[in-house]
Design a protein around this motif. Structure first.
Motif, PDB file in Angstrom:
ATOM      1  N   GLY A   1      20.602  37.527  40.272  1.00  0.00           N
ATOM      2  CA  GLY A   1      21.798  37.293  39.170  1.00  0.00           C
ATOM      3  C   GLY A   1      22.052  35.796  38.884  1.00  0.00           C
ATOM      4  N   THR A   2      22.297  35.900  37.424  1.00  0.00           N
ATOM      5  CA  THR A   2      22.750  34.191  36.922  1.00  0.00           C
ATOM      6  C   THR A   2      24.189  34.627  36.600  1.00  0.00           C
ATOM      7  OG1 THR A   2      20.564  33.491  36.647  1.00  0.00           O
ATOM      8  CG2 THR A   2      22.309  32.279  35.426  1.00  0.00           C
ATOM      9  N   ARG A   3      25.276  33.732  36.905  1.00  0.00           N
ATOM     10  CA  ARG A   3      26.595  33.748  36.328  1.00  0.00           C
ATOM     11  C   ARG A   3      26.469  32.887  35.046  1.00  0.00           C
ATOM     12  NH1 ARG A   3      31.065  35.495  38.254  1.00  0.00           N
ATOM     13  NH2 ARG A   3      30.179  35.764  40.259  1.00  0.00           N
ATOM     14  N   LEU A   4      27.040  33.310  33.977  1.00  0.00           N
ATOM     15  CA  LEU A   4      27.091  32.798  32.671  1.00  0.00           C
ATOM     16  C   LEU A   4      28.311  32.403  32.378  1.00  0.00           C
ATOM     17  CD1 LEU A   4      25.804  31.406  30.033  1.00  0.00           C
ATOM     18  CD2 LEU A   4      25.807  33.764  29.159  1.00  0.00           C
ATOM     19  N   GLN A   5      28.562  31.175  32.155  1.00  0.00           N
ATOM     20  CA  GLN A   5      29.991  30.810  31.785  1.00  0.00           C
ATOM     21  C   GLN A   5      30.084  30.322  30.080  1.00  0.00           C
ATOM     22  OE1 GLN A   5      32.369  28.246  34.168  1.00  0.00           O
ATOM     23  NE2 GLN A   5      34.255  28.719  32.859  1.00  0.00           N
ATOM     24  N   VAL A   6      30.500  30.881  29.318  1.00  0.00           N
ATOM     25  CA  VAL A   6      30.648  30.256  27.907  1.00  0.00           C
ATOM     26  C   VAL A   6      32.015  29.712  27.760  1.00  0.00           C
ATOM     27  CG1 VAL A   6      30.385  30.737  25.473  1.00  0.00           C
ATOM     28  CG2 VAL A   6      29.080  32.013  27.030  1.00  0.00           C
TER      29      VAL A   6
ATOM     30  N   LEU B 201      10.281  35.707  32.601  1.00  0.00           N
ATOM     31  CA  LEU B 201      10.695  36.514  31.359  1.00  0.00           C
ATOM     32  C   LEU B 201      12.218  35.643  31.330  1.00  0.00           C
ATOM     33  CD1 LEU B 201      12.467  40.164  31.885  1.00  0.00           C
ATOM     34  CD2 LEU B 201      11.090  38.785  33.567  1.00  0.00           C
ATOM     35  N   SER B 202      12.569  35.551  29.922  1.00  0.00           N
ATOM     36  CA  SER B 202      13.983  34.908  29.770  1.00  0.00           C
ATOM     37  C   SER B 202      14.600  35.530  28.603  1.00  0.00           C
ATOM     38  CB  SER B 202      13.349  33.461  29.033  1.00  0.00           C
ATOM     39  OG  SER B 202      12.884  33.602  27.965  1.00  0.00           O
ATOM     40  N   LEU B 203      15.909  35.430  28.854  1.00  0.00           N
ATOM     41  CA  LEU B 203      16.933  36.111  27.736  1.00  0.00           C
ATOM     42  C   LEU B 203      17.511  35.225  27.126  1.00  0.00           C
ATOM     43  CD1 LEU B 203      18.407  38.789  26.843  1.00  0.00           C
ATOM     44  CD2 LEU B 203      20.086  38.113  28.547  1.00  0.00           C
ATOM     45  N   HIS B 204      17.626  35.300  25.963  1.00  0.00           N
ATOM     46  CA  HIS B 204      18.110  34.137  24.783  1.00  0.00           C
ATOM     47  C   HIS B 204      19.532  34.857  24.204  1.00  0.00           C
ATOM     48  CE1 HIS B 204      14.564  31.237  24.452  1.00  0.00           C
ATOM     49  NE2 HIS B 204      14.700  31.919  25.463  1.00  0.00           N
ATOM     50  N   ILE B 205      20.322  34.138  24.286  1.00  0.00           N
ATOM     51  CA  ILE B 205      21.701  34.766  23.485  1.00  0.00           C
ATOM     52  C   ILE B 205      21.995  33.685  22.521  1.00  0.00           C
ATOM     53  CG2 ILE B 205      23.875  35.499  23.513  1.00  0.00           C
ATOM     54  CD1 ILE B 205      23.368  36.128  26.917  1.00  0.00           C
ATOM     55  N   VAL B 206      22.022  34.086  21.495  1.00  0.00           N
ATOM     56  CA  VAL B 206      22.541  33.237  20.215  1.00  0.00           C
ATOM     57  C   VAL B 206      23.256  33.679  19.155  1.00  0.00           C
ATOM     58  CG1 VAL B 206      21.495  31.514  18.457  1.00  0.00           C
ATOM     59  CG2 VAL B 206      20.090  31.811  20.930  1.00  0.00           C
ATOM     60  N   PRO B 207      24.422  33.350  18.686  1.00  0.00           N
ATOM     61  CA  PRO B 207      25.269  32.219  19.424  1.00  0.00           C
ATOM     62  C   PRO B 207      25.979  32.782  20.634  1.00  0.00           C
ATOM     63  CG  PRO B 207      26.404  33.062  17.585  1.00  0.00           C
ATOM     64  CD  PRO B 207      25.176  33.805  17.622  1.00  0.00           C
ATOM     65  N   SER B 208      26.116  31.975  21.514  1.00  0.00           N
ATOM     66  CA  SER B 208      26.718  32.610  22.744  1.00  0.00           C
ATOM     67  C   SER B 208      28.420  32.434  22.496  1.00  0.00           C
ATOM     68  CB  SER B 208      26.725  31.492  23.873  1.00  0.00           C
ATOM     69  OG  SER B 208      25.253  31.145  24.173  1.00  0.00           O
ATOM     70  N   GLN B 209      29.026  33.574  22.895  1.00  0.00           N
ATOM     71  CA  GLN B 209      30.602  33.948  22.657  1.00  0.00           C
ATOM     72  C   GLN B 209      31.281  33.962  24.181  1.00  0.00           C
ATOM     73  OE1 GLN B 209      30.355  37.554  20.636  1.00  0.00           O
ATOM     74  NE2 GLN B 209      29.382  36.527  18.818  1.00  0.00           N
ATOM     75  N   PRO B 210      32.609  33.726  24.131  1.00  0.00           N
ATOM     76  CA  PRO B 210      33.192  33.526  25.408  1.00  0.00           C
ATOM     77  C   PRO B 210      33.275  35.067  26.059  1.00  0.00           C
ATOM     78  CG  PRO B 210      34.543  32.563  23.724  1.00  0.00           C
ATOM     79  CD  PRO B 210      33.307  32.904  22.966  1.00  0.00           C
ATOM     80  N   GLY B 211      32.838  36.066  25.362  1.00  0.00           N
ATOM     81  CA  GLY B 211      32.851  37.296  25.666  1.00  0.00           C
ATOM     82  C   GLY B 211      31.427  37.848  26.377  1.00  0.00           C
ATOM     83  N   ASP B 212      30.699  36.626  26.429  1.00  0.00           N
ATOM     84  CA  ASP B 212      29.238  36.872  27.163  1.00  0.00           C
ATOM     85  C   ASP B 212      29.341  36.345  28.503  1.00  0.00           C
ATOM     86  OD1 ASP B 212      27.666  35.614  24.045  1.00  0.00           O
ATOM     87  OD2 ASP B 212      28.047  37.674  24.740  1.00  0.00           O
ATOM     88  N   SER B 213      30.535  35.839  28.843  1.00  0.00           N
ATOM     89  CA  SER B 213      30.661  35.217  30.149  1.00  0.00           C
ATOM     90  C   SER B 213      30.753  36.389  31.225  1.00  0.00           C
ATOM     91  CB  SER B 213      32.148  34.518  30.473  1.00  0.00           C
ATOM     92  OG  SER B 213      32.032  33.264  29.534  1.00  0.00           O
ATOM     93  N   ALA B 214      29.730  36.471  31.939  1.00  0.00           N
ATOM     94  CA  ALA B 214      29.449  37.591  33.128  1.00  0.00           C
ATOM     95  C   ALA B 214      28.197  37.120  33.956  1.00  0.00           C
ATOM     96  CB  ALA B 214      29.188  38.952  32.411  1.00  0.00           C
ATOM     97  N   VAL B 215      27.784  38.020  34.803  1.00  0.00           N
ATOM     98  CA  VAL B 215      26.949  38.086  35.579  1.00  0.00           C
ATOM     99  C   VAL B 215      25.616  38.589  34.844  1.00  0.00           C
ATOM    100  CG1 VAL B 215      25.579  38.383  37.875  1.00  0.00           C
ATOM    101  CG2 VAL B 215      28.116  37.557  37.751  1.00  0.00           C
ATOM    102  N   TYR B 216      24.420  38.071  34.823  1.00  0.00           N
ATOM    103  CA  TYR B 216      23.239  38.507  34.288  1.00  0.00           C
ATOM    104  C   TYR B 216      22.287  38.920  35.152  1.00  0.00           C
ATOM    105  CZ  TYR B 216      25.507  37.907  29.536  1.00  0.00           C
ATOM    106  OH  TYR B 216      26.312  38.069  28.750  1.00  0.00           O
ATOM    107  N   PHE B 217      21.729  40.378  35.278  1.00  0.00           N
ATOM    108  CA  PHE B 217      20.781  40.676  36.140  1.00  0.00           C
ATOM    109  C   PHE B 217      19.216  40.883  35.367  1.00  0.00           C
ATOM    110  CE2 PHE B 217      22.898  40.878  40.208  1.00  0.00           C
ATOM    111  CZ  PHE B 217      23.909  40.963  39.698  1.00  0.00           C
ATOM    112  N   CYS B 218      18.360  40.273  35.819  1.00  0.00           N
ATOM    113  CA  CYS B 218      17.035  40.917  35.136  1.00  0.00           C
ATOM    114  C   CYS B 218      16.582  42.010  36.254  1.00  0.00           C
ATOM    115  CB  CYS B 218      15.825  39.835  34.921  1.00  0.00           C
ATOM    116  SG  CYS B 218      15.414  38.951  36.458  1.00  0.00           S
TER     117      CYS B 218
END
Lengths: 110, 112
Positions: A103-108, A73-90
Motif C-alpha cells: 500500500g501507498t498512502r496518498l494525500q492530496v 506498473l504504475s497508476l496515474h491520477i490526473v488531475p488529483s482531487q482531495p477525495g483521492d486521499s486514501a491508501v492505494y493497493f496494487c
C-alpha cells in the motif's frame, strides 16, 4: 516472500497535479494487475485493472501502465482531487489467487 | 445485485480465546472467496482462499483456519487467539474467471 511490492509508503500531491503510484512484482506469470483504493476501517474498492498482455489501460482520471520487462506498473491520477486521499493497493492475479502489495498512502492537499 | 456481509465490525477478545468470523455473499453462486488480514503498517496479506465448498487453500501457516460449509459462506476460525492475531480482517469474493474482487467492510480484531 513479497511478490508484489509498493516501495513508497506515502505520497503527497497538490490538488490538480498528477499522482503517480508505483508497484513492482517478481512473478512474471501473473495474468492481471489491479489497483484498489482503501479508506480507514473500510474494505478496499476496485479502481482499474490491466491484463498482462496490455501496456496501458485508461478509465477517466485513472490510467495504469504496465512495463513487463521491468516487472513494474504504475497508476496515474490526473488531475488529483482531495477525495483521492486514501491508501492505494496494487494487486496481482494468477489462478484464483489475488496478491496485494503493502500500500501507498496518498494525500492530496489544496 | 451481489452483496457481501461480514460481521462483526469490531471484536475484542482475550488471548487464548476462540475466534469465529463469518462472511456471506448474496446474489451470486459458486464465487471464489478470500480472507485477508491487514496488520498495523502492513499490506493486505492473503490468508485463505476457496474456489468451492470444502475447498480451502492456505497461504500462511499460522494460528488460523478457514472453512466453507456452504457455497456462499466463508468462516475464519481460531481455537486459541494470540496477540499477533490482532488486525483488520477482510473477506472478499470474486466470480470465477473474473478479474475484479469485491470486499466486505472488514472486522477489526483486537486481542488483549
Amino acid at each position: 516472500d513479497q511478490q508484489v511490492k509498493q516501495n513508497s509508503p506515502s505520497l503527497s500531491v497538490q490538488e490538480g497535479r498528477i499522482s503517480i503510484l508505483n508497484c513492482d512484482y517478481t512473478n512474471s506469470m501473473f495474468d492481471y494487475f489491479l489497483w484498489y483504493k482503501k479508506y480507514p476501517a473500510e474494505g478496499p474498492t476496485f479502481l482499474i485493472s490491466i491484463s498482462s498482455i496490455k501496456d496501458k489501460n485508461e478509465d477517466g482520471r485513472f490510467t495504469v501502465f504496465l512495463n513487463k520487462s521491468a516487472k513494474h506498473l504504475s497508476l496515474h491520477i490526473v488531475p488529483s482531487q482531495p477525495g483521492d486521499s486514501a491508501v492505494y493497493f496494487c494487486a496481482a492475479e494468477k489462478t484464483d489467487k489475488l496478491i496485494f502489495g503493502t500500500g501507498t498512502r496518498l494525500q492530496v492537499f489544496p | 445485485s451481489q452483496t457481501i456481509h461480514q460481521w462483526p465490525a469490531t471484536l475484542v477478545q482475550p488471548v487464548g480465546s476462540p475466534l469465529s468470523l463469518e462472511c456471506t455473499v448474496e446474489g451470486t453462486s459458486n464465487p471464489n472467496l478470500y480472507w485477508y488480514r491487514q496488520a498495523a503498517g502492513r499490506g493486505l496479506q492473503l490468508l485463505f482462499y476457496s474456489v468451492g465448498i470444502g475447498q480451502i487453500s492456505s497461504e500462511v501457516p499460522q494460528n488460523l483456519s478457514a472453512s466453507r460449509p456452504q457455497d456462499r459462506q466463508f468462516i475464519l476460525s481460531s481455537k486459541k487467539l494470540l496477540l499477533s492475531d490482532s488486525g483488520f480482517y477482510l473477506c472478499a469474493w470474486r466470480l470465477q474467471g473474473a478479474v475484479e474482487a469485491f470486499f466486505g467492510q472488514g472486522t477489526r480484531l483486537t486481542v488483549v
